[in-house]
Design an enzyme around this catalytic site. Structure first.
Site, PDB file in Angstrom:
ATOM      1  N   GLY A 103      -5.413 -13.226  -6.459  1.00  0.00           N
ATOM      2  CA  GLY A 103      -6.816 -13.143  -7.050  1.00  0.00           C
ATOM      3  C   GLY A 103      -7.370 -14.589  -7.301  1.00  0.00           C
ATOM      4  N   VAL A 125      -8.465 -16.938  -5.007  1.00  0.00           N
ATOM      5  CA  VAL A 125      -8.237 -18.074  -4.413  1.00  0.00           C
ATOM      6  C   VAL A 125      -9.201 -18.507  -3.387  1.00  0.00           C
ATOM      7  CG1 VAL A 125      -5.549 -17.746  -4.639  1.00  0.00           C
ATOM      8  CG2 VAL A 125      -6.851 -16.780  -2.768  1.00  0.00           C
ATOM      9  N   LYS A 143     -10.767 -15.467  -1.236  1.00  0.00           N
ATOM     10  CA  LYS A 143     -10.669 -14.670  -0.243  1.00  0.00           C
ATOM     11  C   LYS A 143     -12.123 -14.224   0.138  1.00  0.00           C
ATOM     12  CE  LYS A 143      -8.653 -11.367  -2.733  1.00  0.00           C
ATOM     13  NZ  LYS A 143      -8.591 -12.329  -3.748  1.00  0.00           N
ATOM     14  N   THR A 144     -13.056 -14.152  -0.659  1.00  0.00           N
ATOM     15  CA  THR A 144     -14.200 -13.593  -0.099  1.00  0.00           C
ATOM     16  C   THR A 144     -15.186 -14.792   0.547  1.00  0.00           C
ATOM     17  OG1 THR A 144     -14.496 -12.084  -1.881  1.00  0.00           O
ATOM     18  CG2 THR A 144     -16.596 -12.794  -0.989  1.00  0.00           C
ATOM     19  N   ASP A 179     -12.451  -4.653  -1.602  1.00  0.00           N
ATOM     20  CA  ASP A 179     -11.878  -4.864  -2.880  1.00  0.00           C
ATOM     21  C   ASP A 179     -13.071  -4.006  -3.869  1.00  0.00           C
ATOM     22  OD1 ASP A 179     -11.463  -5.831  -5.646  1.00  0.00           O
ATOM     23  OD2 ASP A 179     -11.497  -8.027  -4.910  1.00  0.00           O
ATOM     24  N   GLU A 196      -0.831 -24.363  -5.373  1.00  0.00           N
ATOM     25  CA  GLU A 196      -0.179 -24.289  -6.690  1.00  0.00           C
ATOM     26  C   GLU A 196       1.027 -23.182  -6.711  1.00  0.00           C
ATOM     27  OE1 GLU A 196      -2.875 -22.970  -9.946  1.00  0.00           O
ATOM     28  OE2 GLU A 196      -4.318 -24.624  -9.563  1.00  0.00           O
ATOM     29  N   ASN A 216      -7.040 -23.469  -0.092  1.00  0.00           N
ATOM     30  CA  ASN A 216      -8.572 -23.700  -0.644  1.00  0.00           C
ATOM     31  C   ASN A 216      -8.449 -24.691  -1.879  1.00  0.00           C
ATOM     32  OD1 ASN A 216     -10.451 -22.238   0.750  1.00  0.00           O
ATOM     33  ND2 ASN A 216     -10.035 -20.266  -0.127  1.00  0.00           N
ATOM     34  N   CYS A 255     -11.940 -40.359 -11.801  1.00  0.00           N
ATOM     35  CA  CYS A 255     -11.490 -38.915 -12.498  1.00  0.00           C
ATOM     36  C   CYS A 255      -9.973 -38.852 -12.339  1.00  0.00           C
ATOM     37  CB  CYS A 255     -12.071 -37.772 -11.607  1.00  0.00           C
ATOM     38  SG  CYS A 255     -11.744 -36.369 -12.320  1.00  0.00           S
ATOM     39  N   CYS A 315      -8.570 -35.464 -11.819  1.00  0.00           N
ATOM     40  CA  CYS A 315      -8.885 -35.326 -10.316  1.00  0.00           C
ATOM     41  C   CYS A 315      -7.649 -35.738  -9.537  1.00  0.00           C
ATOM     42  CB  CYS A 315     -10.103 -35.704  -9.662  1.00  0.00           C
ATOM     43  SG  CYS A 315     -11.520 -34.700 -10.360  1.00  0.00           S
TER      44      CYS A 315
END
Lengths: 356, 318
Positions: free
Chosen positions: A27, A29, A31-32, A57, A250, A277, A288, A291
């Protein structure tokens, strides 16, 4: 033998025989966004073919991704005439089912009817089952217009109810639901063959007690079994079906991606592309610190992915400065699926998207 | 590189696919453990879903894909010689190709398949694992209902307790609960049996000793039977005590929540019949009530049988 695997989805976009593309992952990441991007690129690369993007979904996001309202019927995307989108609505699909079931059972006072209505709406896996039924419908439709084209009946071939889409892309629910959905064909096939055995044994007795309706039901089940076998066959054919895993750089996402790939392989489903992604590409970002720190963490997992997935197309997508919504933003973003993102050349795009 | 350039796109895809498959089959669990280690996970080890895949015969169906097809052992016969004993038990029909790559399940896995379909999730218990097997299993409930009668109650025919068991049953918990209920019911019946026995016997012997000499003996003369025995008041007391005890029993069992499912045949028959004729269910409460009255009546007849026996013994030995 060494292969140079391009870090793009070019192989998918140019693969002519692909019929089903699943896009899935943990969830949140992307997908859409990824499935929408793949659909946009397919539509742009093949302007004469029709494509369909289906969201399975229950928490649909396609409408918000394209900034356009979609429903349970396929609707064309504004700005791309050969791409349609659909959001499967379990409640609407359930009422369709009930209408179909009423032809077998017209008794309004039948207590079983209301029990089934209440139960089936809340059974776990019902969303996946309804998505699967949508797949079955498309399998049937794809053979109908093909026959019509062969006989020269163009009107029938392009009839709205039976458009033959070249490829159907699925924006799936988070991993667990998708895996359950993908297990359905095999499980259903076994179930239906059990029912077939039962019908042979119980059919005479039931027809004595209940008349011809049970026979209709068994014939219907036989029909469904054939469709399910067909789906089974298509989903395991790598020339027809592929699964694109989406992840972020991650630990949790990487672990889940690896598990998902292994699970999909156990289903004999082809997986050859992984999209990573939300990458920061902050090598030259001294301003930053957050970052820079985060990019350092992402690089650690990226290096691991490069080792683990050397035989996969590993596509690295940037984290942009704003949400990727609307057809224009999707077109800009999705080109990096085919051309690797270069922070030096393409860095300006990070802040160049239209705000929605 | 030149060799790879000479390959077509399809061939490249096939080779890559085989390479991926080979690497996964060899090192699936290691890959997971490597990820866990690098992420400093609290999980010590992981097991791969590919390691749990059962071995089956692999038969290439498509040119580029390998699908597992389970082929049962078939004893091959030499067509030239007929065997003396024809063993048909090994012959089977080939199963359809399996998407999940596993052998077809045995018959008893039907419930497991239904559970899987209805939300048990992947069998490996991975990311998609849903409810554990056995929880909220509507089909186990149905089988339980058929095997042991109505799980909602009705044992011994006391309709007031028909709703004793509520909610979604856990089958093992319910089985133990039913055993407990059955024990409580047996205990209640035993206590009341002892009370009835003692009061009947005491009543009998009290009146036996305190009544005129011939009152408790069999006599061929109606006048003696009617006159002497009538003065004893035995039956008045007997009826009074019986009514009291049986009414108390009926009240106690009706008001308690301890309803055991004693597998009454009539109730089982109603459950079975209602699968085909739902209208039968409307007679269930009436039948439950009649069964409850029958039980009490049975107790009364038992006590009457006891005093008949006592009368007989006193007449024989008296």
């Amino acid at each position: 033998m060494e292969f140079e695997l391009e870090p793009t989805l070019e192989s998918i976009v140019s693969h002519d025989t692909l019929k089903w593309i699943f896009v899935g992952g943990k969830g949140g990441v992307g997908k859409t966004t990824t499935s929408s991007s793949i659909a946009v690129q397919l539509a742009l690369a093949h302007p004469k073919d029709e494509f369909l993007l289906i969201s399975t979904d229950p928490a649909h996001n396609l409408s918000d991704a394209f900034c356009q309202k979609f429903g349970k019927d396929a609707r064309k995307v504004d700005g791309l005439t050969n791409l349609s989108c659909m959001e499967i609505d379990p409640e609407a699909a359930m009422s369709d089912l009930q209408q179909q079931a009423s032809q077998y059972n017209n008794d309004p006072n039948d207590p079983m009817k209301s029990i089934m209505n209440d139960m089936t709406g809340s059974i776990p896996g019902i969303d996946e089952a309804l998505s699967f039924m949508e797949v079955l419908k498309h399998i049937k439709k794809q053979s109908a217009p093909t026959d019509a084209v062969a006989t020269g009946d163009e009107k029938a071939a392009t009839d709205n109810g039976s458009i033959a889409y070249k490829t159907i892309i699925f924006d799936t629910a988070p991993t667990g639901h998708t895996l359950r959905f993908l297990q359905l064909p095999a499980t259903l096939e076994k179930l239906l063959s059990k029912f077939k055995d039962l019908s042979g044994k119980l059919g005479p007795m039931l027809s004595m007690m209940g008349g011809g309706q049970q026979q209709d039901i068994f014939e219907k089940l036989n029909e469904i079994q054939k469709s399910v076998s067909e789906v089974n066959s298509q989903f395991t054919n790598p020339d027809l079906t592929t699964f694109v895993c989406v992840c972020i750089s991650e630990f949790l996402s990487l672990y889940e991606t690896e598990r998902m790939i292994q699970e999909l392989m156990s289903y004999n489903m082809d997986v050859n592309s992984i999209v990573v992604n939300q990458l920061l590409f902050a090598d030259n970002d001294d301003d930053c610190k957050r970052c820079a720190s985060r990019w350092k963490m992402q690089r650690k997992y990226l290096d691991q992915m490069n080792e683990l997935y050397e035989d996969y197309h590993l596509v690295k997508m940037p984290l942009l400065g704003t949400e990727i919504r609307g057809i224009e933003n999707l077109k800009k973003f999705s080109k990096f699926l085919l051309t690797p993102y270069d922070p030096k050349k393409d860095g300006a795009l990070v802040f160049d998207l239209e705000e929605k | 590189m030149s060799m790879s350039d000479s390959l077509t796109a399809d061939e490249k895809r096939r080779l890559l696919r085989e390479r991926r498959q080979a690497k996964m089959n060899a090192k699936a669990t290691d890959r997971l453990n490597t990820i866990l280690t690098s992420g400093s996970s609290v999980k010590e080890t992981a097991s791969s879903p590919l390691d749990k895949k059962p071995t089956t015969t692999e038969v290439p169906v498509h040119s580029d894909a390998v699908r597992t097809v389970s082929v049962p052992a078939v004893s091959l016969r030499d067509d030239d010689d007929d065997p003396e004993d024809v063993d048909i038990s090994a012959h089977g029909t080939p199963q359809p190709p399996s998407f999940a790559g596993s052998a077809p399940p045995p018959a008893e896995d039907f419930d497991a398949m239904l559970n899987k379909l209805f939300g048990a999730g992947p069998a490996t218990g991975g990311p998609g694992a849903g409810a554990a097997d056995g929880d909220a299993d509507p089909f186990a409930m149905m089988m339980q209902m058929l095997n042991s009668g109505d799980p909602s109650g009705g044992a011994g025919g006391f309709p007031a307790m028909a709703n004793g068991a509520e909610g979604v049953p856990d089958s093992s918990y319910q089985a133990k609960l039913q055993q407990y209920y059955a024990y409580q019911q047996r205990k209640t019946k035993t206590v009341f049996f002892i009370v009835r026995f003692i009061t009947t016997v005491v009543n009998f012997f009290y009146h036996y000793h305190n009544s005129p000499e011939n009152a408790f003996q069999a006599s061929s003369q109606a006048a003696i039977r009617q006159f002497e025995f009538a003065k004893s008041g035995f039956f008045s007391w007997f009826i009074t005590i019986e009514v009291g005890i049986l009414a108390t029993y009926f009240f106690v069992v009706s008001s308690t929540k301890y309803v055991a499912n004693d597998g009454n045949l009539i109730l089982k028959g109603i459950s079975m019949a209602s699968m085909f004729l739902p209208q039968v269910q409307q007679y269930r409460p009436l039948i439950l009530r009649l069964l409850s009255y029958w039980e009490v009546l049975g107790m009364f007849f038992g006590d009457v049988a006891l005093i008949t026996l006592l009368f007989g013994l006193t007449s024989y030995f008296g």
